[in-house]
Design a protein around this motif. Structure first.
Motif, mmCIF file in Angstrom:
data_model
loop_
_atom_site.group_PDB
_atom_site.id
_atom_site.type_symbol
_atom_site.label_atom_id
_atom_site.label_comp_id
_atom_site.label_asym_id
_atom_site.label_seq_id
_atom_site.Cartn_x
_atom_site.Cartn_y
_atom_site.Cartn_z
ATOM 1 N N THR A 88 -8.230 -19.857 33.086
ATOM 2 C CA THR A 88 -8.282 -18.133 33.916
ATOM 3 C C THR A 88 -7.677 -19.126 35.086
ATOM 4 O O THR A 88 -8.483 -19.719 35.677
ATOM 5 N N SER A 89 -7.231 -18.087 35.558
ATOM 6 C CA SER A 89 -6.082 -18.031 37.033
ATOM 7 C C SER A 89 -7.418 -17.125 37.544
ATOM 8 O O SER A 89 -6.639 -16.133 38.589
ATOM 9 N N VAL A 90 -8.580 -17.281 37.595
ATOM 10 C CA VAL A 90 -9.664 -16.713 38.234
ATOM 11 C C VAL A 90 -11.073 -17.952 38.991
ATOM 12 O O VAL A 90 -10.917 -18.206 38.321
ATOM 13 N N TYR A 91 -11.415 -17.246 39.984
ATOM 14 C CA TYR A 91 -12.236 -18.233 40.965
ATOM 15 C C TYR A 91 -13.942 -17.697 40.285
ATOM 16 O O TYR A 91 -13.637 -16.495 39.958
ATOM 17 N N VAL A 92 -14.776 -18.224 40.451
ATOM 18 C CA VAL A 92 -15.788 -18.439 39.960
ATOM 19 C C VAL A 92 -17.060 -17.421 41.183
ATOM 20 O O VAL A 92 -18.477 -16.564 40.409
ATOM 21 N N SER A 93 -16.444 -17.064 42.037
ATOM 22 C CA SER A 93 -17.186 -16.314 44.051
ATOM 23 C C SER A 93 -16.152 -14.982 43.144
ATOM 24 O O SER A 93 -16.688 -14.639 43.736
ATOM 25 N N ASP A 94 -14.861 -14.927 42.539
ATOM 26 C CA ASP A 94 -14.439 -13.658 42.469
ATOM 27 C C ASP A 94 -15.662 -12.338 41.545
ATOM 28 O O ASP A 94 -15.861 -12.896 40.869
ATOM 29 N N PRO A 95 -15.520 -11.386 42.143
ATOM 30 C CA PRO A 95 -16.554 -10.308 42.376
ATOM 31 C C PRO A 95 -16.432 -9.621 40.710
ATOM 32 O O PRO A 95 -17.521 -9.406 40.586
ATOM 33 N N ILE A 96 -14.922 -10.213 40.217
ATOM 34 C CA ILE A 96 -15.000 -9.399 38.708
ATOM 35 C C ILE A 96 -16.318 -10.114 37.744
ATOM 36 O O ILE A 96 -16.945 -10.004 36.955
ATOM 37 N N TYR A 97 -16.863 -11.425 38.228
ATOM 38 C CA TYR A 97 -18.064 -12.269 37.901
ATOM 39 C C TYR A 97 -19.537 -11.651 38.234
ATOM 40 O O TYR A 97 -20.304 -12.162 37.546
ATOM 41 N N ASP A 98 -19.521 -10.995 39.173
ATOM 42 C CA ASP A 98 -21.110 -10.470 39.663
ATOM 43 C C ASP A 98 -21.719 -9.702 38.904
ATOM 44 O O ASP A 98 -23.019 -9.900 38.459
ATOM 45 N N PRO A 99 -21.620 -8.836 37.641
ATOM 46 C CA PRO A 99 -22.139 -7.529 36.456
ATOM 47 C C PRO A 99 -22.368 -9.462 35.572
ATOM 48 O O PRO A 99 -23.861 -8.433 34.857
ATOM 49 N N VAL A 100 -21.372 -9.918 35.842
ATOM 50 C CA VAL A 100 -21.252 -11.289 34.313
ATOM 51 C C VAL A 100 -22.922 -11.799 34.895
ATOM 52 O O VAL A 100 -23.971 -12.187 33.809
ATOM 53 N N TYR A 101 -23.498 -12.462 35.913
ATOM 54 C CA TYR A 101 -23.574 -13.104 36.927
ATOM 55 C C TYR A 101 -25.236 -12.227 36.935
ATOM 56 O O TYR A 101 -26.493 -12.813 36.095
ATOM 57 N N ILE A 158 -20.194 -23.562 33.003
ATOM 58 C CA ILE A 158 -18.288 -23.078 33.752
ATOM 59 C C ILE A 158 -17.640 -24.683 33.213
ATOM 60 O O ILE A 158 -18.050 -25.854 33.786
ATOM 61 N N HIS A 159 -16.266 -24.278 32.787
ATOM 62 C CA HIS A 159 -15.689 -25.696 32.535
ATOM 63 C C HIS A 159 -15.461 -25.712 34.207
ATOM 64 O O HIS A 159 -14.866 -25.795 34.888
ATOM 65 N N THR A 160 -15.619 -27.306 33.948
ATOM 66 C CA THR A 160 -14.617 -28.243 35.717
ATOM 67 C C THR A 160 -13.814 -29.112 35.342
ATOM 68 O O THR A 160 -14.263 -29.983 34.076
ATOM 69 N N GLY A 161 -12.943 -29.273 36.476
ATOM 70 C CA GLY A 161 -12.282 -30.540 36.415
ATOM 71 C C GLY A 161 -10.919 -30.564 35.627
ATOM 72 O O GLY A 161 -10.447 -29.527 35.359
ATOM 73 N N ALA A 162 -10.569 -31.671 35.178
ATOM 74 C CA ALA A 162 -9.721 -32.249 34.330
ATOM 75 C C ALA A 162 -9.378 -30.837 32.995
ATOM 76 O O ALA A 162 -10.220 -30.665 32.675
ATOM 77 N N THR A 163 -8.330 -30.419 32.518
ATOM 78 C CA THR A 163 -8.259 -29.504 32.009
ATOM 79 C C THR A 163 -7.262 -30.083 30.710
ATOM 80 O O THR A 163 -6.428 -30.702 30.707
ATOM 81 N N ALA A 164 -6.983 -29.535 29.596
ATOM 82 C CA ALA A 164 -6.261 -29.743 28.055
ATOM 83 C C ALA A 164 -5.069 -29.334 28.426
ATOM 84 O O ALA A 164 -3.675 -30.449 27.240
ATOM 85 N N GLY A 165 -4.254 -28.632 29.035
ATOM 86 C CA GLY A 165 -3.195 -28.296 29.134
ATOM 87 C C GLY A 165 -2.108 -28.358 30.727
ATOM 88 O O GLY A 165 -3.425 -27.345 31.559
ATOM 89 N N SER A 166 -0.917 -28.380 30.614
ATOM 90 C CA SER A 166 -0.730 -29.218 31.954
ATOM 91 C C SER A 166 -0.640 -27.750 32.459
ATOM 92 O O SER A 166 0.003 -27.023 33.297
ATOM 93 N N ASN A 167 -0.307 -25.838 31.867
ATOM 94 C CA ASN A 167 -0.045 -25.505 32.579
ATOM 95 C C ASN A 167 -1.377 -24.054 32.973
ATOM 96 O O ASN A 167 -0.655 -23.627 33.699
ATOM 97 N N ALA A 168 -2.375 -24.917 33.084
ATOM 98 C CA ALA A 168 -3.894 -25.071 33.461
ATOM 99 C C ALA A 168 -3.688 -25.497 35.361
ATOM 100 O O ALA A 168 -2.897 -25.975 35.324
ATOM 101 N N LEU A 169 -4.621 -24.770 36.042
ATOM 102 C CA LEU A 169 -4.210 -25.035 37.874
ATOM 103 C C LEU A 169 -5.421 -25.271 37.553
ATOM 104 O O LEU A 169 -7.047 -24.355 37.783
ATOM 105 N N LEU A 170 -5.500 -26.509 38.551
ATOM 106 C CA LEU A 170 -6.833 -27.597 38.804
ATOM 107 C C LEU A 170 -7.633 -26.659 40.176
ATOM 108 O O LEU A 170 -8.671 -26.988 40.283
ATOM 109 N N LYS A 171 -6.841 -26.115 40.716
ATOM 110 C CA LYS A 171 -7.304 -25.305 41.010
ATOM 111 C C LYS A 171 -8.401 -24.423 41.624
ATOM 112 O O LYS A 171 -9.390 -23.810 42.476
ATOM 113 N N TYR A 172 -8.847 -23.764 40.063
ATOM 114 C CA TYR A 172 -9.517 -23.251 40.091
ATOM 115 C C TYR A 172 -10.915 -23.988 38.963
ATOM 116 O O TYR A 172 -11.970 -22.972 39.275
#
Length: 276
Positions: free
Chosen positions: A107-120, A132-146
């Motif tokens: 998902t192209s959302v940082y874990v610090s995004d306010p969208i997650y505040d109510p989840v936390y 939280i998934h971190t590091g390498a991903t199973a597919g090339s379409n994912a974005l590692l910066k997130y």
């Protein structure tokens, strides 16, 4: 020694998972998983759920609890509505639900995004961790910066009452992962998915010596084996081989914590009806 598998996927009958199970020397079935767990002394497992928010979809063998996954479908509109938050809370009320799972990178959302505040806030209220998934991903379409482990630092600081779990110890960004783990008291990691398929442990450690030494170096840097949990990322790896590999990374004096005790502390005591 009793073992808890703190990170697995349970998707019997799905073609993708069937294939990777075979490559790991397994069968992607409930019967085979139960048989292997009993043979190897794995008494319990935590499923990283990706079946949506409806708790009726989360039906697992009695040996397993799950983390409810928040995935692309819920996040693509840029916010979580009241119905979705109510469904997350409905899961957290269940003793079968051990926590929450986020999928940055996929998902192209940082874990610090306010969208997650109510989840936390929900996680803190129910005293259940956020994996939280971190590091390498199973597919090339994912974005590692997130999915870079440094992104977890801001979330850990902003939400000190939440227990976070850095899945896959941020592999291959091990130095950064270790810095985040060492700094934040509310951050732990699972050691799942550090290789794929079936491997001979001795051969792997010899041929991938630099990688193995890097893992050992940065785990030791954290200087706190209370921070680490055994996990497999089933059906990605051969369970027996992987137990042997993690024993190579962790000193024997810390095995009880890493293979069992830390998962009980972080994901909660295991009700007797959930054990093998």
């Amino acid at each position: 020694m009793k073992i808890i598998d703190a990170h697995l996927h349970f998707c019997p009958g799905r073609e993708y998972f069937d294939g990777i199970a075979v490559a790991a020397g397994h069968e992607n079935t409930e019967e085979h998983l139960r048989e292997e767990y009993r043979r190897l002394g794995i008494v319990h497992g935590i499923v990283m759920g990706n079946r949506g928010l409806d708790c009726r979809e989360h039906r697992y063998p009695k040996e397993l609890r799950y983390c409810v996954g928040i995935d692309t479908e819920e996040l693509e509109k840029g916010y979580l509505n009241r119905e979705e938050l109510d469904r997350i809370e409905e899961n957290l009320r269940l003793d079968t639900c051990a926590g929450i799972k986020l999928y940055p990178g996929y998902t192209s959302v940082y874990v610090s995004d306010p969208i997650y505040d109510p989840v936390y806030e929900l996680a803190a209220s129910y005293k259940k961790p956020v994996a939280i998934h971190t590091g390498a991903t199973a597919g090339s379409n994912a974005l590692l910066k997130y999915s870079h482990p440094l992104t977890l630092d801001e979330a850990a600081v902003a939400h000190p009452d939440v227990q976070f779990v850095m899945c896959h110890i941020g592999n291959p960004f091990l130095m950064d992962a270790a810095a985040v783990l060492e700094k934040n008291g509310n951050m732990a990691a699972d050691l799942s998915g550090l290789w794929e398929q079936r491997m001979d442990v001795e051969t792997f450690c010899r041929e991938k010596r630099g990688y193995v030494e890097a893992l050992q170096t940065w785990i030791e840097y954290v200087n706190n084996y209370d921070k680490f949990m055994f996990g497999t990322d089933w059906p990605l790896v051969n369970l027996e081989d992987y137990i042997g590999f993690i024993k190579r990374l962790i000193p024997e004096k810390a095995w009880e914590k890493v293979f069992y005790g830390n998962a009980v502390r972080i994901y909660g005591e295991i009700p007797s009806r959930f054990t093998c």
